[in-house]
Enzyme design. Structure first.
Site, short mmCIF file in Angstrom:
data_model
loop_
_atom_site.label_atom_id
_atom_site.label_comp_id
_atom_site.label_asym_id
_atom_site.label_seq_id
_atom_site.Cartn_x
_atom_site.Cartn_y
_atom_site.Cartn_z
CG HIS A 165 -5.56 -5.96 -3.23
ND1 HIS A 165 -6.43 -5.67 -2.72
CD2 HIS A 165 -5.57 -5.29 -4.08
CE1 HIS A 165 -7.21 -4.84 -3.03
NE2 HIS A 165 -7.03 -4.66 -3.83
CG ASP A 167 -4.90 -5.18 0.91
OD1 ASP A 167 -4.26 -5.96 0.35
OD2 ASP A 167 -5.13 -3.77 1.25
CG ASP A 202 -10.67 -2.37 -4.10
OD1 ASP A 202 -10.05 -3.17 -4.64
OD2 ASP A 202 -10.44 -1.32 -3.52
CD GLU A 237 -4.36 -1.76 -4.51
OE1 GLU A 237 -4.80 -1.04 -5.11
OE2 GLU A 237 -5.54 -1.54 -3.40
CD GLU A 238 -7.91 -0.84 -0.45
OE1 GLU A 238 -7.23 0.00 -1.31
OE2 GLU A 238 -8.10 -2.18 -1.97
CG HIS A 541 -11.71 2.42 -1.05
ND1 HIS A 541 -11.18 2.94 -1.16
CD2 HIS A 541 -11.73 0.98 -2.11
CE1 HIS A 541 -9.98 2.12 -1.83
NE2 HIS A 541 -10.42 0.71 -2.59
#
Length: 570
Positions: A165, A167, A202, A237-238, A541
């Site tokens: 992804h 984002d 990520d 996705e997040e 994150h």
């Protein structure tokens, strides 16, 4: 993607109340239960035999091509790191409240997605060979679907799908001083081999590895011979992939039909370093379910100088206390893939938790369950989690709060369900509502129903994001699984990783969710695995997200091989 059997919440509450009032069970029923216990439980409580994670051998690359370049050329490695750094410098942040792209205007003019337009331009200029071979389609404004289907491959050949992804999780501006380097600097420290920046782990590392691997393959005149290659890159996705991956999956389904994809690999598991014990690759073959319960309590307001015995904040605090006092019970399903990961560590990792190793070697699920429940890193592989993540209420010191809201996030154990989780929550809400004579209203999908009436206020329970646990993908004996396992072993047997010759492979479970939840109808072979070397303290994150050059190159090496291997060996 919501898949559930509708629950009659009123019936559920009635049954729960009846259960509380029940005083005893008939002796005959007790006797029957004891018989069932001794006949069945003693067998089912045994730990099932798992595939030996040491049994996989290296798979010779179908196309070795530039593998030596990837592993050995330091200048080339630095160029790959810089390509990822360039992607990190484009802040493609997505917030929970970010709306979908405005399709009436160009993406570059959309204030929420203009950086995605910059990323698209960057990818096209950085990987020109990929963009020359693949058909590039924009899905729902910012999603990317790339297709390579050479003419000699029959139209009905099932494609192989790679996913990532675009984002990234936003960073909190108040924490910027705590970052070693700014969140979108893409700074690479050669001395420590560390690349800093949001998305470094990520999951731009995986996206860049896909495109770089294909760029190398195309430069060497390689092309798929048996099946097309698809690349799917969602943009939210997040926040659950509700506008990105969901639209891409629907587009693929309409184009190819159900069960039309050979298999897919998305973000997820990595390869862990066991020190002198070698490496363990952990492709994720299952995901837990999901449920957000947004619980609002509405009560009568008034002046705070004459408060009732319990304000709405006090009452909902009591509910929060009950929720945390009554966690979900741990339960190890015999088909839970994380069980194999635990077995592998218990057998071959000398530094693994001693009590878990003893629990596994006892052969009894009960002892193993108790042991893993003592360790936060393993507990939620085998238990539904609940986290009270948001609470809001009150507006002024001298005004009684008229409305208080709490959000409870649940990740559902693979042998549980959305309904079972919801009943657990409603049971505790009902206990508080009975005590304070409060109504209960349940809002689920487009339906609302009153479950209980009361005089002193109302609980409103809103169910959001419900998702059943994912289907479990096949492992030992399945063609694609065996190719993935052999490719992992071959990758980490390279001298690039030192002299550790032992490489283990075991499936695992992810406690979070990925974009793959929208692709269940397209294939049963869903694997969540980047191939990269796990970086301790990668901080996905949170503050100081980072990766290493070694992790980037390991990801690229795995992806480079798996593309050729899937094409040749399937």
């Amino acid at each position: 993607m919501s898949r559930y059997i509708p629950i009659n919440a009123q019936d559920a509450l009635d049954k729960l109340k009846a259960k509380k009032k029940q005083i005893s069970i008939g002796l005959a029923t007790i006797a029957a239960l004891l018989i069932l216990f001794f006949v069945f439980f003693t067998k089912s409580s045994e730990i099932p035999e798992c595939q030996d994670c040491k049994s996989y051998g290296p798979l010779k690359p179908a196309y070795k091509g530039s593998l030596d370049l990837i592993f050995e050329n330091k200048d080339y490695q630095l160029s790959v790191i810089e390509k990822l750094a360039g992607a990190i410098r484009i802040p493609t942040q997505i917030y929970d409240e970010t709306p979908p792209p405005d399709l009436s205007i160009p993406l570059k003019d959309d204030p929420n997605y203009k950086n995605f337009s910059l990323l698209h331009t960057y990818l096209e200029s950085t990987f020109p060979l990929v963009y020359s071979k693949f058909i590039v389609e924009k899905i729902n404004g910012a999603g990317l679907l790339l297709t390579w289907h050479p003419k000699h491959i029959p139209k009905d050949s099932k494609p192989f799908l790679l996913m990532a992804h675009q984002d990234v999780v936003p960073f909190d501006p108040s924490t910027v001083s705590r970052w070693t380097y700014p969140p979108f600097s893409g700074h690479y420290d050669k001395k420590t081999d560390t690349l800093y920046g949001r998305g470094s782990t990520d999951t731009k590392k995986l996206l860049i590895s896909h495109l770089e691997a294909l760029e190398l393959l195309i430069a060497a005149n390689w092309e798929p011979s048996k099946r097309p290659i698809l690349l799917s890159y969602g943009f939210d996705e997040e926040r659950g992939g509700i506008d990105g991956a969901s639209a891409i999956a629907k587009f693929i389904l309409e184009r190819y039909g159900p069960d039309s994809i050979y298999g897919l690999i998305d973000e997820g598991g990595e390869t862990g370093y066991l020190g002198d014990n070698g490496f363990i690759g952990s492709p994720v073959t299952a995901e837990k379910g999901y449920l957000d319960a947004i619980i609002t309590l509405n009560t009568k307001g008034g002046h705070s100088s004459i408060p009732p015995d319990h304000t709405s904040i006090g009452i909902i605090s009591e509910l929060n206390y009950l929720l945390e006092k009554n966690p979900y019970d741990p339960s190890i399903a015999v088909n839970n893939p994380a069980l194999e990961a635990v077995q592998c560590r218990a057998l071959y990792d000398k530094s693994f938790f001693g009590d878990v190793t003893k629990g596994f070697k006892s052969g009894r699920l009960g002892k193993l369950t108790n042991a893993v429940n003592n360790h936060l890193g393993y507990r939620y592989f085998f238990r539904t989690s609940q986290a009270i993540d948001i609470i809001k209420g009150g507006v002024k010191a001298n005004a009684l709060p008229e409305q208080v809201t709490v959000l409870v996030n649940n990740r559902i154990n693979i042998n549980s369900s959305v309904n079972e989780t919801l009943v657990h929550i409603l049971d505790l809400v009902s206990e508080v509502a009975d005590k304070y004579d409060l109504s209960i209203k349940l809002e689920r999908s487009s339906n609302a129903s009153e479950l209980k009436s009361g005089k002193n206020g109302e609980f409103v329970v809103v169910v959001r994001g419900e998702l059943e646990p994912a289907p479990i993908s096949p492992t030992a004996g399945d063609e694609m699984w065996e190719i993935i396992a052999g490719t992992i072993v071959n990758t980490y047997s390279s001298s690039f990783f030192g002299n550790n010759t032992e490489v283990y492979v075991a499936p695992s479970l992810t406690t979070g969710n990925t974009d793959t939840k929208y692709f269940w109808d397209l294939t049963k072979r869903i694997y969540r695995f980047s191939g990269s070397l796990h970086v301790n303290g990668s901080n996905a994150h949170t503050v100081d997200e980072k990766t290493t050059g070694k992790s980037i190159i390991s990801c690229l090496a795995f992806v480079y091989q798996i593309i050729g291997n899937i094409d040749k060996y399937t």
